[in-house]
Design a protein around this motif. Structure first.
Motif, mmCIF file in Angstrom:
data_model
loop_
_atom_site.group_PDB
_atom_site.id
_atom_site.type_symbol
_atom_site.label_atom_id
_atom_site.label_comp_id
_atom_site.label_asym_id
_atom_site.label_seq_id
_atom_site.Cartn_x
_atom_site.Cartn_y
_atom_site.Cartn_z
ATOM 1 N N GLY A 185 -9.873 -14.431 14.017
ATOM 2 C CA GLY A 185 -11.024 -14.099 13.088
ATOM 3 C C GLY A 185 -10.851 -12.867 12.267
ATOM 4 O O GLY A 185 -11.730 -12.648 11.651
ATOM 5 N N ARG A 186 -9.808 -12.064 12.355
ATOM 6 C CA ARG A 186 -9.797 -10.883 11.669
ATOM 7 C C ARG A 186 -9.371 -11.161 10.368
ATOM 8 O O ARG A 186 -9.011 -12.520 10.000
ATOM 9 C CB ARG A 186 -8.842 -9.683 12.256
ATOM 10 N N VAL A 187 -9.224 -10.170 9.370
ATOM 11 C CA VAL A 187 -8.606 -10.162 8.165
ATOM 12 C C VAL A 187 -7.676 -9.525 8.035
ATOM 13 O O VAL A 187 -7.134 -8.266 8.421
ATOM 14 C CB VAL A 187 -9.618 -9.847 6.976
ATOM 15 N N ILE A 188 -6.162 -9.992 7.579
ATOM 16 C CA ILE A 188 -5.052 -9.468 7.096
ATOM 17 C C ILE A 188 -4.788 -9.382 5.951
ATOM 18 O O ILE A 188 -4.600 -10.468 5.003
ATOM 19 C CB ILE A 188 -3.916 -10.224 8.085
ATOM 20 N N PHE A 189 -4.185 -8.095 5.326
ATOM 21 C CA PHE A 189 -3.661 -7.929 3.950
ATOM 22 C C PHE A 189 -2.332 -7.767 3.898
ATOM 23 O O PHE A 189 -1.557 -7.291 4.944
ATOM 24 C CB PHE A 189 -4.439 -6.722 3.294
ATOM 25 N N PHE A 190 -1.539 -8.394 3.096
ATOM 26 C CA PHE A 190 -0.184 -8.193 2.805
ATOM 27 C C PHE A 190 0.344 -7.870 1.319
ATOM 28 O O PHE A 190 -0.016 -8.413 0.514
ATOM 29 C CB PHE A 190 0.597 -9.732 3.226
ATOM 30 N N LEU A 191 0.464 -6.721 1.171
ATOM 31 C CA LEU A 191 0.282 -5.851 -0.069
ATOM 32 C C LEU A 191 1.571 -5.403 -0.697
ATOM 33 O O LEU A 191 2.191 -4.451 0.202
ATOM 34 C CB LEU A 191 -0.707 -4.991 -0.218
ATOM 35 N N PRO A 192 1.990 -5.253 -1.710
ATOM 36 C CA PRO A 192 3.077 -4.453 -2.281
ATOM 37 C C PRO A 192 2.549 -2.916 -2.433
ATOM 38 O O PRO A 192 1.436 -2.880 -2.995
ATOM 39 C CB PRO A 192 3.413 -5.206 -3.577
ATOM 40 N N TRP A 193 3.426 -2.003 -1.827
ATOM 41 C CA TRP A 193 2.909 -0.734 -1.866
ATOM 42 C C TRP A 193 4.368 0.166 -2.202
ATOM 43 O O TRP A 193 5.147 0.309 -0.957
ATOM 44 C CB TRP A 193 2.065 -0.210 -0.897
ATOM 45 N N GLU A 194 4.296 1.214 -2.929
ATOM 46 C CA GLU A 194 5.486 2.090 -2.939
ATOM 47 C C GLU A 194 6.688 1.216 -3.035
ATOM 48 O O GLU A 194 7.715 1.802 -2.164
ATOM 49 C CB GLU A 194 5.344 3.139 -2.044
ATOM 50 N N LYS A 195 6.988 0.240 -3.391
ATOM 51 C CA LYS A 195 8.141 -0.483 -3.520
ATOM 52 C C LYS A 195 8.440 -1.282 -2.090
ATOM 53 O O LYS A 195 9.777 -1.758 -1.897
ATOM 54 C CB LYS A 195 9.415 0.206 -4.089
ATOM 55 N N MET A 196 7.528 -1.140 -1.313
ATOM 56 C CA MET A 196 7.781 -1.655 0.058
ATOM 57 C C MET A 196 6.441 -2.769 0.295
ATOM 58 O O MET A 196 5.793 -3.086 -0.818
ATOM 59 C CB MET A 196 7.604 -0.700 1.152
ATOM 60 N N THR A 197 6.390 -3.427 1.363
ATOM 61 C CA THR A 197 5.240 -4.086 1.694
ATOM 62 C C THR A 197 4.621 -3.764 2.941
ATOM 63 O O THR A 197 5.022 -3.623 3.885
ATOM 64 C CB THR A 197 5.819 -5.701 1.757
ATOM 65 N N ILE A 198 3.291 -3.532 2.650
ATOM 66 C CA ILE A 198 2.580 -3.156 3.636
ATOM 67 C C ILE A 198 1.737 -4.317 4.142
ATOM 68 O O ILE A 198 0.923 -5.165 3.362
ATOM 69 C CB ILE A 198 1.480 -1.802 3.323
ATOM 70 N N ALA A 199 1.482 -4.480 5.580
ATOM 71 C CA ALA A 199 0.730 -5.500 6.242
ATOM 72 C C ALA A 199 -0.270 -4.908 7.196
ATOM 73 O O ALA A 199 0.169 -3.952 8.085
ATOM 74 C CB ALA A 199 1.653 -6.539 6.763
ATOM 75 N N GLY A 200 -1.330 -5.280 7.254
ATOM 76 C CA GLY A 200 -2.274 -4.947 8.215
ATOM 77 C C GLY A 200 -3.910 -5.414 7.802
ATOM 78 O O GLY A 200 -3.951 -5.985 6.980
ATOM 79 N N THR A 201 -4.758 -5.281 8.832
ATOM 80 C CA THR A 201 -4.959 -4.498 9.900
ATOM 81 C C THR A 201 -5.447 -5.019 11.152
ATOM 82 O O THR A 201 -5.951 -6.161 10.925
ATOM 83 C CB THR A 201 -5.545 -2.955 9.563
ATOM 84 N N THR A 202 -5.266 -4.304 12.181
ATOM 85 C CA THR A 202 -5.925 -4.854 13.547
ATOM 86 C C THR A 202 -7.199 -4.178 13.708
ATOM 87 O O THR A 202 -7.908 -3.341 12.699
ATOM 88 C CB THR A 202 -5.135 -4.510 14.600
ATOM 89 N N ASP A 203 -8.220 -4.422 14.474
ATOM 90 C CA ASP A 203 -9.398 -3.843 14.881
ATOM 91 C C ASP A 203 -9.589 -3.919 16.229
ATOM 92 O O ASP A 203 -10.058 -4.891 16.842
ATOM 93 C CB ASP A 203 -10.364 -4.789 13.938
ATOM 94 N N THR A 204 -9.154 -2.739 16.905
ATOM 95 C CA THR A 204 -9.344 -2.729 18.555
ATOM 96 C C THR A 204 -10.201 -1.534 18.794
ATOM 97 O O THR A 204 -9.890 -0.446 18.268
ATOM 98 C CB THR A 204 -8.031 -2.725 18.971
ATOM 99 N N PRO A 205 -11.012 -1.634 19.661
ATOM 100 C CA PRO A 205 -11.689 -0.349 20.229
ATOM 101 C C PRO A 205 -10.770 0.682 20.996
ATOM 102 O O PRO A 205 -9.722 0.006 21.525
ATOM 103 C CB PRO A 205 -12.715 -1.091 21.229
#
Length: 727
Positions: free
Chosen positions: A338-358
């Protein structure tokens, strides 16, 4: 035809929903007048003296110690704290700010790098007819527009694709995204649009094809979060705020009003973390903007106070740039939990996240292996089976702690909106807590408004809408061309400097050393794969960098992009800083060790290295086992059962390749899991098994031994960069 029919049906179904959204918008705007950028042109022009030379950290500390009394002292050098400092000083208030570590050393440098209103928050507003959630999104979208305007070098619009795999989801998502555009109003970056399956795959070829119906593309903003935070701090300093990093608050100062008998907070006892010197900073008002540490500062004021923040850990990973297009992100709106994950180009790399944990509050959060694997699993669900999503491709990973505001009716952190609260205690301590990166400016404005009201300051309204940040005044999209032409920098380096420093890139270029090559003329890289140059280390000191960690993580972003590259750059960074700051040999060793520990624990090196241990399973077919043993024995001529630097060097020299012993030692150390100075056959087989499974990638030893085997008779050169490592 079917695609056209569903689009037509989507438009018809969406009309009523968009009308409802418009109704909510009108109701909220009626109840609370919103400040819009459209009014900016009519605002009264403001001018204030700017310091063209940034005061040194030493000068700032002297100002903190010698000023009789400040109007406002801000504790916390994250986005919100620095935003408070800029807001206060721009209103003419005598302002100070102290930060226990470095500016943006906490959550503000560990975000998803998005400047966004929050699509999922708007979904909650529509589904629940929640005006407060709507206001949160509306405010964030206004702040998004402002941030893109005041720091154009550090931020830009980014198209984000939402792939659709079921026909009925197309109208549902289209309605939501169009509502997002509608709420943004005149500040909508670009209109969202619908893509057919073929067009979606053309723009995002890595996408999973099976059952893909089409996609919707919308726009949000993206930025370099740590450097944005730093730009806010530097701008505040130029306007006259006394700002000092590595300055810890030990306790709050208090005094009793002789007339009313009330006790008031009147400053803080501080300590320069680097020299251990203690001193008092007097102030009429203290603002607590310490993010996850909010409650610890509140307890300095009142030990009986109840917590108002509930920390939540968000993990991100960075993967090679080939995992995503250069200018298109991806949104997974509903992960397996049920979370939302982004998968994004950033600084010529690829960033993926995020989790949401207490989580518990810690100054040094560590990314957990289960969170890294959760993100990888979700990424696999959306990428083509042709793309092998490997654990070994995770170049860096980090955890950031979000200071969420507690909702007593909530059972988990996922249902908590990242709204903010401003609280003034009985003793006058102003606390700003919660919120999100995008709304830092409006949060700061509200906090300073509360301080002015509580302490009867004579100051006008906020002046930070449209106030251009450090580096943005004379920046243009073509600045990099001037840097390349006038200074002889590589195009990639020039583009990086222009985007990271804005118009201050010229100052960095001026202190760049000559390379001695035909091209580039100046600008020696710290590592070959990334456009960071040695001159940035020297300039970082002017930007208040005090440690090697400051440079690899927040002045440059090397640690967030590739932990191995950051480690490789460390010796040269420490050498340059040591010369500039006159460090002793002992101090240099301490800096090296501290930076390595930072990379190992906080940037995911530990999780990465644990993919290959002396307990790693060897899972190879009989044919592969024989093939790898044969490869190993080409280096182990004496059949010792292990290879050393000498063995590898001998084979390389036999095919005409020279490599220094120190580099070879580093390469073997990556595989020498029992740390006995040699690589046994079993360790090599563990490595090749891990490479096959995708647990390990970019192994230099695997690349060398494979290529040497193939070229022993041909005598071809062997590539040994970190990007190799196939089987």
């Amino acid at each position: 035809m079917a695609f056209r029919r569903v689009v037509k049906g989507t438009v018809l179904l969406g009309g009523g929903a968009l009308t409802a959204v418009f109704g909510i918008a009108q109701l909220a705007d009626y109840r609370k007048k919103q400040v819009t950028l459209g009014c900016l042109a009519a605002a009264e022009p403001w001018r204030q003296h700017i310091q063209y030379e940034l005061p040194s950290r030493e000068a700032q500390l002297l100002t903190l110690q010698n000023t009789k009394e400040f109007d406002i002292l801000i504790i916390g050098g994250g986005a919100t704290g620095c935003g408070c400092a800029l807001d206060a000083v721009s209103r003419g208030l005598k302002t100070a700010l102290v930060e226990r570590e470095d500016f943006s050393s906490g959550t503000s440098s560990r975000s998803t790098k998005l400047i966004h209103g929050g699509v999922r928050y708007l979904q909650k507003a529509i589904m629940n007819l929640d005006v407060e959630q709507y206001r949160l999104v509306k405010e964030a979208l206004q702040e998004r527009a402002n941030l893109l305007e005041i720091a154009p070098h550090l931020s830009s619009p980014l198209p984000i694709m939402l792939p659709v795999y079921k026909w009925w989801q197309m109208p549902y998502y289209w309605i939501g995204i169009k509502a997002y555009d509608l709420v943004a109003g005149s500040q909508c970056l670009k209109n969202s649009y619908v893509l057919s399956k073929s067009k979606a795959l053309e723009l995002f070829p890595m996408l999973k094809k099976d059952q893909l119906v089409g996609a919707i593309v919308y726009y949000d903003g993206q930025h370099n979060d740590a450097r944005m935070n730093l730009a806010i701090a530097l701008t505040a300093a130029r306007y006259g705020a006394a700002t000092a990093n590595y300055t810890e608050v030990l306790h709050l100062l208090k005094k009793t009003d002789p007339e009313s008998g009330k006790v008031h907070v009147c400053g803080a006892r501080c300590k320069d973390v680097l020299t251990e010197q203690e001193f008092d900073v007097k102030a009429k008002c203290v603002i607590n903007a310490t993010g996850p540490s909010t409650d610890s500062v509140r307890r300095m004021d009142n030990q009986e106070v109840e917590n108002i923040c509930q920390p939540s850990a968000g993990v991100h990973i960075v993967m090679p740039g080939y995992y995503s297009p250069d200018n298109m992100g991806l949104l997974d709106p509903a992960t397996s939990d049920g979370r939302v994950i982004f998968f994004l180009p950033w600084e010529k790399m690829t960033i993926a996240g995020t989790t949401d944990t207490p989580t518990e509050v810690t100054h040094h959060p560590i990314p957990r292996e289960e969170d890294i694997n959760f993100i990888l699993t979700e990424v696999r669900n959306y990428l083509s089976t042709d793309v092998a999503v490997r654990r070994g491709d995770v170049q860096a990973a980090w955890s950031g702690i979000r200071p969420l505001v507690i909702d007593p009716n909530s059972k988990d952190t996922q249902s908590i909106a990242r709204n903010h609260v401003v609280h003034v205690s009985e003793s006058g301590l102003v606390t700003i807590a919660g919120g999100k990166w995008t709304t830092y400016r409006s949060m700061a404005e509200e906090a300073v408004d509360a301080a002015i009201k509580a302490h009867n300051f004579k100051a006008g309204s906020s002046r930070t809408i449209g106030l251009v940040l450090e580096g943005g005044n004379d920046w243009t999209p073509t600045l990099y061309i001037r840097l390349a032409q006038d200074y002889g920098l590589e195009i990639e380096v020039a583009k990086h400097l222009a985007s990271a420093y804005g118009d201050k890139a010229l100052e960095v270029a001026k202190i760049a050393k000559v390379t001695g090559k035909r091209w580039p003329i100046v600008g020696r890289r710290l590592v070959s794969e990334f456009p960071y140059i040695e001159a940035e280390v020297r300039y970082a000191i002017k930007e208040y960098a005090c440690t090697a960690i400051d440079v690899i993580s927040r002045r440059t972003r090397l640690a967030f992009l590739n932990v191995q590259a950051a480690e490789e750059a460390l010796p040269r960074i420490v050498e340059i800083m040591g010369k500039e700051l006159q460090w002793s040999e002992q101090k240099k060793m301490e800096e090296m060790e501290a930076a390595k520990q930072f990379l190992y624990y906080e940037m995911g090196y530990k999780a990465r290295s644990e993919q290959l241990t002396d307990q790693s399973e060897i899972s190879l077919s009989t044919s592969d086992m024989d093939r790898y043993k044969k490869r190993f024995h080409k280096f182990d001529k004496e059949k010792k059962g292990f290879i050393t630097v000498v063995d590898v060097q001998r084979v390389l020299e036999s095919i005409g390749v020279q490599m220094d012993a120190n580099t070879l030692h580093e390469i073997l150390t990556e595989v020498d899991v029992n740390k006995n100075g040699q690589v046994e056959l079993n360790e090599f087989l563990q490595l090749m098994s891990a490479v096959q499974k995708g647990y390990v990638s970019s192994s230099r030893l695997a690349a060398i031994m494979k290529t040497a085997e193939e070229n022993l008779d041909q005598r071809n050169p062997i590539p040994v960069d970190r990007s190799g490592g196939g089987v």
